[in-house]
Every structure is written in structure tokens, then in C-alpha cells.
Design a protein around this motif. Structure first.
Motif, PDB file in Angstrom:
ATOM      1  N   GLY A 208     -18.776  15.400  25.527  1.00 63.02           N
ATOM      2  CA  GLY A 208     -19.685  16.219  26.277  1.00 63.02           C
ATOM      3  C   GLY A 208     -20.131  17.437  25.482  1.00 63.02           C
ATOM      4  N   THR A 209     -20.952  18.220  26.114  1.00 67.08           N
ATOM      5  CA  THR A 209     -21.470  19.436  25.508  1.00 67.08           C
ATOM      6  C   THR A 209     -20.461  20.562  25.657  1.00 67.08           C
ATOM      7  N   LEU A 210     -20.212  21.278  24.583  1.00 69.99           N
ATOM      8  CA  LEU A 210     -19.305  22.429  24.602  1.00 69.99           C
ATOM      9  C   LEU A 210     -20.102  23.715  24.492  1.00 69.99           C
ATOM     10  N   PRO A 211     -19.551  24.806  25.027  1.00 71.24           N
ATOM     11  CA  PRO A 211     -20.236  26.091  24.858  1.00 71.24           C
ATOM     12  C   PRO A 211     -20.148  26.550  23.408  1.00 71.24           C
ATOM     13  N   VAL A 212     -21.048  27.447  23.044  1.00 71.49           N
ATOM     14  CA  VAL A 212     -21.044  28.024  21.697  1.00 71.49           C
ATOM     15  C   VAL A 212     -20.694  29.494  21.826  1.00 71.49           C
ATOM     16  N   PRO A 213     -19.728  30.034  21.103  1.00 72.57           N
ATOM     17  CA  PRO A 213     -18.948  29.320  20.105  1.00 72.57           C
ATOM     18  C   PRO A 213     -17.983  28.327  20.751  1.00 72.57           C
ATOM     19  N   ALA A 214     -17.600  27.328  19.964  1.00 70.76           N
ATOM     20  CA  ALA A 214     -16.644  26.322  20.426  1.00 70.76           C
ATOM     21  C   ALA A 214     -15.322  27.011  20.766  1.00 70.76           C
ATOM     22  N   PRO A 215     -14.517  26.421  21.642  1.00 68.40           N
ATOM     23  CA  PRO A 215     -13.258  27.059  22.052  1.00 68.40           C
ATOM     24  C   PRO A 215     -12.360  27.491  20.890  1.00 68.40           C
ATOM     25  N   ALA A 216     -12.207  26.659  19.870  1.00 73.97           N
ATOM     26  CA  ALA A 216     -11.350  27.030  18.734  1.00 73.97           C
ATOM     27  C   ALA A 216     -11.914  28.241  17.997  1.00 73.97           C
TER      28      ALA A 216
ATOM     29  N   LYS B 228     -11.248  36.410  18.340  1.00 77.34           N
ATOM     30  CA  LYS B 228     -10.801  37.434  19.296  1.00 77.34           C
ATOM     31  C   LYS B 228     -10.604  38.751  18.556  1.00 77.34           C
ATOM     32  N   GLY B 229     -11.128  39.830  19.105  1.00 75.25           N
ATOM     33  CA  GLY B 229     -10.959  41.148  18.498  1.00 75.25           C
ATOM     34  C   GLY B 229     -11.932  41.443  17.368  1.00 75.25           C
ATOM     35  N   VAL B 230     -12.853  40.535  17.081  1.00 71.68           N
ATOM     36  CA  VAL B 230     -13.831  40.711  16.006  1.00 71.68           C
ATOM     37  C   VAL B 230     -15.209  40.924  16.635  1.00 71.68           C
ATOM     38  N   PRO B 231     -15.994  41.888  16.159  1.00 65.71           N
ATOM     39  CA  PRO B 231     -17.339  42.061  16.714  1.00 65.71           C
ATOM     40  C   PRO B 231     -18.164  40.781  16.546  1.00 65.71           C
ATOM     41  N   ALA B 232     -18.843  40.368  17.610  1.00 68.27           N
ATOM     42  CA  ALA B 232     -19.665  39.163  17.568  1.00 68.27           C
ATOM     43  C   ALA B 232     -20.915  39.386  18.403  1.00 68.27           C
ATOM     44  N   TYR B 233     -21.963  38.624  18.129  1.00 66.51           N
ATOM     45  CA  TYR B 233     -23.205  38.734  18.891  1.00 66.51           C
ATOM     46  C   TYR B 233     -23.904  37.386  18.895  1.00 66.51           C
ATOM     47  N   SER B 234     -24.836  37.228  19.786  1.00 66.16           N
ATOM     48  CA  SER B 234     -25.636  36.018  19.853  1.00 66.16           C
ATOM     49  C   SER B 234     -26.997  36.288  19.226  1.00 66.16           C
TER      50      SER B 234
ATOM     51  N   SER C  28     -29.533  28.068  19.575  1.00 63.42           N
ATOM     52  CA  SER C  28     -28.654  27.174  20.318  1.00 63.42           C
ATOM     53  C   SER C  28     -28.081  26.151  19.354  1.00 63.42           C
ATOM     54  N   GLY C  29     -26.895  26.426  18.927  1.00 62.65           N
ATOM     55  CA  GLY C  29     -26.199  25.576  17.972  1.00 62.65           C
ATOM     56  C   GLY C  29     -25.088  26.377  17.322  1.00 62.65           C
ATOM     57  N   GLU C  30     -24.196  25.680  16.661  1.00 63.75           N
ATOM     58  CA  GLU C  30     -23.040  26.315  16.041  1.00 63.75           C
ATOM     59  C   GLU C  30     -23.436  27.006  14.736  1.00 63.75           C
ATOM     60  N   LEU C  31     -23.233  28.310  14.664  1.00 66.90           N
ATOM     61  CA  LEU C  31     -23.497  29.068  13.440  1.00 66.90           C
ATOM     62  C   LEU C  31     -22.210  29.434  12.711  1.00 66.90           C
ATOM     63  N   LEU C  32     -21.089  29.416  13.434  1.00 67.57           N
ATOM     64  CA  LEU C  32     -19.785  29.731  12.841  1.00 67.57           C
ATOM     65  C   LEU C  32     -18.818  28.629  13.231  1.00 67.57           C
ATOM     66  N   THR C  33     -18.292  27.927  12.247  1.00 67.80           N
ATOM     67  CA  THR C  33     -17.331  26.848  12.508  1.00 67.80           C
ATOM     68  C   THR C  33     -15.925  27.423  12.619  1.00 67.80           C
ATOM     69  N   PRO C  34     -14.985  26.672  13.180  1.00 68.33           N
ATOM     70  CA  PRO C  34     -13.592  27.145  13.196  1.00 68.33           C
ATOM     71  C   PRO C  34     -13.058  27.437  11.792  1.00 68.33           C
TER      72      PRO C  34
END
Length: 79
Positions: free
Chosen positions: A1-9, A15-21, A25-31
Motif C-alpha cells: 500500500g501507500t505509505l506516508p512521506v517520510p516513510a516510518p523508518a 527525530k530531533g532534527v529540523p525538517a520541512y516539506s 510528493s515522493g521520497e526525498l530522504l531514504t532511511p
């Protein structure tokens, strides 16, 4: 199925790192990228004043309507 972005992993790893959108619509940062980024970066924010010693470039294959490029600059603090 479709996962939200960023992916759960990826979300867990940044966590604790500045992030923005960027509105892409697509993955820009991989695990893997998130793990490298959060392990090697000492701080997050604007580029510090530094004497640049090395520069590396990379380009991805995904098409998102924006440049899919990475630039890494390594240097010594000039402060």
C-alpha cells in the motif's frame, strides 16, 4: 500500500532534527540517507563560515520537478 512521506523508518531516524516539506510528493530522504545524515552531522542549520577543502556532488535518478542533486562540502571552521 501507500505509505506516508517520510516513510516510518525515515521519520524515526530524523527525530530531533529540523525538517520541512518542499511540497514534492515522493521520497526525498531514504532511511539510509537519514542514518548517514544524523550519524555524521554535528549540527543542522545554515552553512557555517569555513575554509572549504573538499566538495562532492551526486545526482539521483528520480524525477520530482526539482533538481535531484546533492552537494557535500567539507572544510575547517574559519571562526
Amino acid at each position: 500500500g501507500t505509505l506516508p512521506v517520510p516513510a516510518p523508518a525515515t521519520a524515526e531516524l530524523i527525530k530531533g532534527v529540523p525538517a520541512y516539506s518542499s511540497g514534492v510528493s515522493g521520497e526525498l530522504l531514504t532511511p539510509t540517507g537519514a542514518a548517514i545524515l544524523t550519524t555524521l552531522a554535528a549540527d543542522f542549520g545554515p552553512m557555517p563560515k569555513m575554509i572549504t577543502e573538499q566538495i562532492g556532488y551526486g545526482a539521483g535518478a528520480s524525477e520530482h520537478g526539482i533538481p535531484n542533486l546533492l552537494r557535500l562540502m567539507i572544510g575547517q571552521s574559519s571562526e
